[in-house]
Design a protein around this motif. Structure first.
Motif, PDB file in Angstrom:
ATOM      1  N   ARG A 184     -14.513 -34.656  48.671  1.00 18.89           N
ATOM      2  CA  ARG A 184     -15.452 -35.740  48.956  1.00 18.89           C
ATOM      3  C   ARG A 184     -16.568 -35.836  47.919  1.00 18.89           C
ATOM      4  N   ALA A 185     -16.870 -37.075  47.542  1.00 20.21           N
ATOM      5  CA  ALA A 185     -17.866 -37.365  46.509  1.00 20.21           C
ATOM      6  C   ALA A 185     -19.269 -36.917  46.911  1.00 20.21           C
ATOM      7  N   VAL A 186     -19.637 -37.130  48.172  1.00 20.96           N
ATOM      8  CA  VAL A 186     -20.985 -36.780  48.614  1.00 20.96           C
ATOM      9  C   VAL A 186     -21.259 -35.306  48.347  1.00 20.96           C
ATOM     10  N   GLU A 187     -20.277 -34.462  48.591  1.00 22.00           N
ATOM     11  CA  GLU A 187     -20.436 -33.022  48.367  1.00 22.00           C
ATOM     12  C   GLU A 187     -20.484 -32.684  46.872  1.00 22.00           C
ATOM     13  N   ALA A 188     -19.877 -33.513  46.041  1.00 24.34           N
ATOM     14  CA  ALA A 188     -19.782 -33.237  44.603  1.00 24.34           C
ATOM     15  C   ALA A 188     -20.991 -33.725  43.817  1.00 24.34           C
ATOM     16  N   ILE A 189     -21.786 -34.586  44.410  1.00 25.33           N
ATOM     17  CA  ILE A 189     -22.910 -35.194  43.691  1.00 25.33           C
ATOM     18  C   ILE A 189     -23.847 -34.146  43.098  1.00 25.33           C
ATOM     19  N   ARG A 190     -24.197 -33.118  43.867  1.00 24.72           N
ATOM     20  CA  ARG A 190     -25.119 -32.092  43.354  1.00 24.72           C
ATOM     21  C   ARG A 190     -24.568 -31.455  42.085  1.00 24.72           C
ATOM     22  N   SER A 191     -23.279 -31.158  42.067  1.00 21.38           N
ATOM     23  CA  SER A 191     -22.675 -30.566  40.866  1.00 21.38           C
ATOM     24  C   SER A 191     -22.700 -31.552  39.705  1.00 21.38           C
ATOM     25  N   LEU A 192     -22.421 -32.821  39.974  1.00 22.08           N
ATOM     26  CA  LEU A 192     -22.475 -33.836  38.915  1.00 22.08           C
ATOM     27  C   LEU A 192     -23.899 -33.962  38.358  1.00 22.08           C
ATOM     28  N   GLU A 193     -24.879 -33.878  39.244  1.00 21.71           N
ATOM     29  CA  GLU A 193     -26.267 -33.984  38.795  1.00 21.71           C
ATOM     30  C   GLU A 193     -26.625 -32.846  37.851  1.00 21.71           C
TER      31      GLU A 193
END
Length: 177
Positions: free
Chosen positions: A72-81
């Motif tokens: 899920r993208a919501v969970e991945a956002i922190r890593s992308l940031e």
């Protein structure tokens, strides 16, 4: 026992270390990146049967692979940031897969089971979104996650976002977005 299986993995690590070569440092990667060429990020499920490094033939250092339940993208956002401040991410690919646990449960069921396990902490999860997608299916979950990333406030204007379905039965990837 899981503990014994991990001991076996530690034995494999000892063999791995015998021929290990250190990858380039992050600074070396940044210094040697061709102009206009950033990295790519793959967001995928943490299911141990689904290994993007394997089905995409990703070499070490070639892509960021972010894995979580359901991909899920919501969970991945922190890593992308975090990773996006270290180096440019030019492509983000969301990959969900068939036979995913997220298709076989719903958020209410997860809440119920966790509440039974720790009733005194039930209040901590009563409004939590667990990202299951039984109700919407794999296609819609991919479309939704691509939209989450496209609407992410810190998405660089040059970053492309794609969505794929991975069919666990035959190993094929199908582009949806």
């Amino acid at each position: 026992m899981a503990s014994q299986r991990f001991q076996d993995m530690l034995g494999r690590n000892e063999k791995f270390v015998e021929t290990y070569t250190m990858p380039p440092t992050l600074q070396q990667i940044k210094d040697n990146a061709p102009p206009g060429r950033g990295t790519m990020a793959i967001i995928s499920c943490s299911d141990p049967r689904v290994c993007p490094e394997e089905f995409l033939g990703i070499k070490r250092g070639e892509a960021l692979v972010i894995r979580n339940a359901g991909g899920r993208a919501v969970e991945a956002i922190r890593s992308l940031e975090v990773m996006g401040t270290i180096g440019a991410i030019q492509l983000i690919v969301v990959i969900h897969h068939t036979d995913c646990g997220g298709l076989f449960t719903c958020d209410d069921e997860v809440r119920r089971k966790l509440g039974e396990r720790a009733p005194e902490h039930k209040h901590l999860i009563e409004n939590k979104n667990f990202g299951t997608f039984q109700e919407i299916g794999i296609r819609q979950s991919i479309l939704d996650d691509v939209e989450v990333i496209k609407n992410w406030k810190f998405l660089p204007e040059y970053t492309e976002v794609k969505g794929f379905a991975y069919t666990i039965e035959d190993g094929k990837l199908t582009e949806l977005v």
